[in-house]
Enzyme design. Sequence first.
Site, PDB file in Angstrom:
ATOM      1  N   PRO A 247       0.856  -1.203   0.000  1.00 32.87           N
ATOM      2  CA  PRO A 247       0.000   0.000   0.000  1.00 32.87           C
ATOM      3  C   PRO A 247       0.889   1.249   0.000  1.00 32.87           C
ATOM      4  O   PRO A 247       1.474   1.609   1.015  1.00 32.87           O
ATOM      5  CB  PRO A 247      -0.798  -0.138   1.301  1.00 32.87           C
ATOM      6  CG  PRO A 247       0.030  -1.014   2.179  1.00 32.87           C
ATOM      7  CD  PRO A 247       0.838  -1.902   1.300  1.00 32.87           C
ATOM      8  N   ASP A 423       5.982   2.227   2.138  1.00 34.69           N
ATOM      9  CA  ASP A 423       5.030   1.168   2.465  1.00 34.69           C
ATOM     10  C   ASP A 423       4.248   1.575   3.720  1.00 34.69           C
ATOM     11  O   ASP A 423       4.811   1.635   4.812  1.00 34.69           O
ATOM     12  CB  ASP A 423       5.802  -0.141   2.700  1.00 34.69           C
ATOM     13  CG  ASP A 423       4.898  -1.346   2.859  1.00 34.69           C
ATOM     14  OD1 ASP A 423       3.720  -1.170   3.246  1.00 34.69           O
ATOM     15  OD2 ASP A 423       5.368  -2.477   2.623  1.00 34.69           O
ATOM     16  N   HIS A 424       2.941   1.827   3.544  1.00 34.19           N
ATOM     17  CA  HIS A 424       2.133   2.341   4.647  1.00 34.19           C
ATOM     18  C   HIS A 424       1.853   1.279   5.710  1.00 34.19           C
ATOM     19  O   HIS A 424       1.353   1.609   6.793  1.00 34.19           O
ATOM     20  CB  HIS A 424       0.808   2.884   4.094  1.00 34.19           C
ATOM     21  CG  HIS A 424       0.156   3.898   4.984  1.00 34.19           C
ATOM     22  ND1 HIS A 424       0.831   4.569   5.986  1.00 34.19           N
ATOM     23  CD2 HIS A 424      -1.113   4.369   5.036  1.00 34.19           C
ATOM     24  CE1 HIS A 424       0.018   5.394   6.602  1.00 34.19           C
ATOM     25  NE2 HIS A 424      -1.174   5.293   6.054  1.00 34.19           N
ATOM     26  N   ARG A 425       2.164   0.017   5.433  1.00 38.20           N
ATOM     27  CA  ARG A 425       1.985  -1.018   6.457  1.00 38.20           C
ATOM     28  C   ARG A 425       2.979  -0.844   7.593  1.00 38.20           C
ATOM     29  O   ARG A 425       2.708  -1.218   8.736  1.00 38.20           O
ATOM     30  CB  ARG A 425       2.167  -2.416   5.837  1.00 38.20           C
ATOM     31  CG  ARG A 425       1.117  -2.798   4.810  1.00 38.20           C
ATOM     32  CD  ARG A 425       1.451  -4.129   4.173  1.00 38.20           C
ATOM     33  NE  ARG A 425       2.743  -4.083   3.491  1.00 38.20           N
ATOM     34  CZ  ARG A 425       3.315  -5.144   2.908  1.00 38.20           C
ATOM     35  NH1 ARG A 425       2.705  -6.321   2.933  1.00 38.20           N
ATOM     36  NH2 ARG A 425       4.485  -5.027   2.306  1.00 38.20           N
ATOM     37  N   ILE A 427       5.285   2.234   7.636  1.00 37.07           N
ATOM     38  CA  ILE A 427       5.652   3.635   7.812  1.00 37.07           C
ATOM     39  C   ILE A 427       4.396   4.511   7.785  1.00 37.07           C
ATOM     40  O   ILE A 427       3.612   4.462   6.832  1.00 37.07           O
ATOM     41  CB  ILE A 427       6.620   4.076   6.705  1.00 37.07           C
ATOM     42  CG1 ILE A 427       7.897   3.223   6.757  1.00 37.07           C
ATOM     43  CG2 ILE A 427       6.956   5.555   6.834  1.00 37.07           C
ATOM     44  CD1 ILE A 427       8.811   3.425   5.572  1.00 37.07           C
TER      45      ILE A 427
END
Length: 452
Positions: A247, A423-425, A427
């Site tokens: 994501p 990577d929003h998972r 960060i």
Amino acid sequence: MAKEIKIPQISEGVDTAIISEILVAEGDTIEDDQAVVSVETDKATAEVPSTAAGTVKEIKVSEGDEVKVGAVVVILEADEEEDEQEEEDTSSDDPKETEEADQDPSDEEKEDEDEKEETEDNDEEDESDDEDENKKEDQKNSEEDSEEKPQKDSSSKSSDKVYASPGVRRLARELEVNLQELEGSGESGRITEKDVKNHKNSDGKKTGSSLEKLPDFSKWGAIETQKLNNIKKATAKNMTASWQSIPHVFQFGEADISGIEAYIEKHQENVEKAGGKLTLTSILTKIVATALHQFPKFNASIDMEKEEKILKKYVNINIAVATEKGLLVPVIKNADQKSIKDLSVEIAEIAEKARAGKLSNEDMEGGNFSISNLGGIGGTNFTPIVYHPQVAILGISKASTKPVYIDGKFEPRSILPLSLSYDHRLIDGADGAAFINWIEKALEDPYEALLN
């Protein structure tokens, strides 16, 4: 005695290669470990060595052929001395001892224990099913499995049989995976649950990742079709996987690099004498290497299966290099331990290797963070895709002169656009903003950034 020289496992995850050059001819006498062909994979180029000395009897491939790992490339007539040595070794073996050695009790016990554990695990997962029926099915599959174990003697192994536990067979049936199509990654070629799942996930038709079938464009005019080379195919595969699994969040910023440009002009000659070229990329590599110590989340990977983040204590940075065959991302190892001059020399050398098609597997593996600089081409901003299994990439666009209000008046300054993808998972937005702000300040005042 004829010997087959085959394509070895060149690097992890590489299944095919392109024959780029044939280095021997039929009738040549070659030495053990002498290179016979050069191959190009999606990651690098490599030479395939002979596994014996002798005379080249037949060449089975042509330049440009795409071959799989394990494919025969050369038939070799081995030296008589080597044949005699092999015969002596064979005749000196006691058949009874050989048979006993092949049936190593520790190996059999380990395989039986693995099979027992996998069967028990799968039985627990299927408690809601009819237990008697599952037991009968497992018993039947166990009998098949025991019949199909690969023998240590490769000459007796049948390519039509597979080696997998009852639980793995059941999983394959549930996912509609043909075990005959798989190569086991387990001990002695044993097919594991991971092999089955990976095969399922890589099958675009079953996962829904394949695109809609294209129309016949020739109906509207002339067309030309060209085969993708290995680099382009790998890029398409890897970028699709990264985009689908990560994501992405994109963060933008600007940095005043007027001082950096003056620094480059002042020290360029000194770096050129050392064999390098002082560039914004080499300076940013040093800055990013320092930033990764300040922001360890960006120097990490995420394992969703184990629900863990992997924090790396070393700093290896990928540098994107455009080549005639496509984009390559070789790695600068331990960038945090090198000076800007050293980095300038190494980046120049590895970029030249990339354009010449001479990168090795070692040059391409082990990166933690990527930098992609399109400033030499142009553009105001872009959103690079994170290079899995990394969690971030920094994009650099072309600097432009803009008026900046300083001490009560406008001054022309060189402003550099920055694009951070992450990577929003792992960060969060605040982490991304803090990281790119640090990069901006380091470009504008490196001394202060390094001091703090």
